[in-house]
Design an enzyme around this catalytic site. Structure first.
Site, PDB file in Angstrom:
ATOM      1  N   ASP A  18      -6.152 -18.572  -6.456  1.00  0.00           N
ATOM      2  CA  ASP A  18      -5.356 -18.428  -5.248  1.00  0.00           C
ATOM      3  C   ASP A  18      -4.220 -17.435  -5.447  1.00  0.00           C
ATOM      4  O   ASP A  18      -3.673 -17.312  -6.542  1.00  0.00           O
ATOM      5  CB  ASP A  18      -4.780 -19.796  -4.865  1.00  0.00           C
ATOM      6  N   ASN A  66     -13.253 -20.135   4.579  1.00  0.00           N
ATOM      7  CA  ASN A  66     -12.743 -18.768   4.570  1.00  0.00           C
ATOM      8  C   ASN A  66     -13.325 -17.888   5.669  1.00  0.00           C
ATOM      9  O   ASN A  66     -12.809 -16.790   5.938  1.00  0.00           O
ATOM     10  CB  ASN A  66     -12.982 -18.105   3.203  1.00  0.00           C
TER      11      ASN A  66
END
Length: 240
Positions: A18, A66
């Protein structure tokens, strides 16, 4: 000889990579710039695994959630995945890395799926490091797909509902050939698991680090593994 710090280290490490977008924005660049930097960081971490005693590395590349990002970012990521496979295939093979992909491939474009299949086939005989890339992956989606496959086996009479237990369901997961992760790392300072390896990580240790993924070096990776090495893992039991 192994580093003393890694003697009690994890055999299987999973990473939620991330912070690519924030890393780019901090530099006044578009988010895709950060994703490209993050892809380069993957190579360093994979190369570090053998010396650190890590046999299995699973990385979260693209989640089922996503797709909600902008069309530009999603298209850029898909292009990046294709380029990554084309660019890194030979090096991964030569380094003895076996590559697997987990996740639902139905929504991925045909060219990308073909490249994934080819890389898995190319590296099928390798055993130095097992790199698993989670692409269009979600933990709940994986368990749902596994349950459907299990139900189909029962429907066709190849399995009885009486035989179904946790071990049986595990055989239908994307990760059925892999050991469960010992350690899950998330970079960027966020402290959540984001639907990643929900079933497999039931007894994993979690370590959350503030470093954004493009800045997560092999040296920091080694420090995190050393932290894991001093943890007391009891798996629900009490030591006498």
């Amino acid at each position: 000889m192994s580093d003393p710090q890694t003697q009690n280290g994890p055999r299987h490490v999973a990473i939620i990579m991330d912070g690519n977008g924030r890393w780019a924005q901090m530099r006044g660049r578009p988010r895709l710039f950060g994703h490209h930097a993050g892809a380069r960081r993957v190579r360093e971490i994979v190369e570090a695994c053998p010396d650190l005693g890590v046999k299995y590395l699973t990385i979260f590349a693209f989640s089922t959630e996503n797709w909600k990002r902008t069309q530009t970012e999603v298209a850029g990521l898909m292009s990046l995945f294709r380029r990554y496979i084309q660019r890194e295939s030979r090096d991964l093979f030569q380094r003895g890395v076996r590559v697997r992909f987990i996740g639902d491939r139905i929504r991925l474009d045909d060219k990308l799926v073909t490249l994934m299949d080819e890389l898995e086939l190319l590296t099928a005989g390798n055993d130095r490091v097992h790199l698993t890339i989670a692409l269009n992956y979600g933990g709940r989606d994986e368990v749902t797909r596994a349950a459907k496959r299990l139900a189909l086996e029962i429907e066709k009479g190849r399995l009885s509902h009486k035989d179904v237990d946790a071990e049986t369901l595990s055989r239908f997961l994307d990760t059925h050939v892999l050991p469960d992760p010992d350690l899950v790392i998330r970079t960027s300072g966020e402290a959540r698991i984001s639907n990643f390896l929900l079933w497999q990580s039931a007894y994993a240790e979690y370590i959350f680090v503030d470093t954004l993924w493009p800045d997560f070096t092999a040296a920091e990776f080694a420090r995190v593994l050393a932290e894991y090495g001093v943890r007391d893992r009891r798996f629900g039991a009490v030591k006498a």
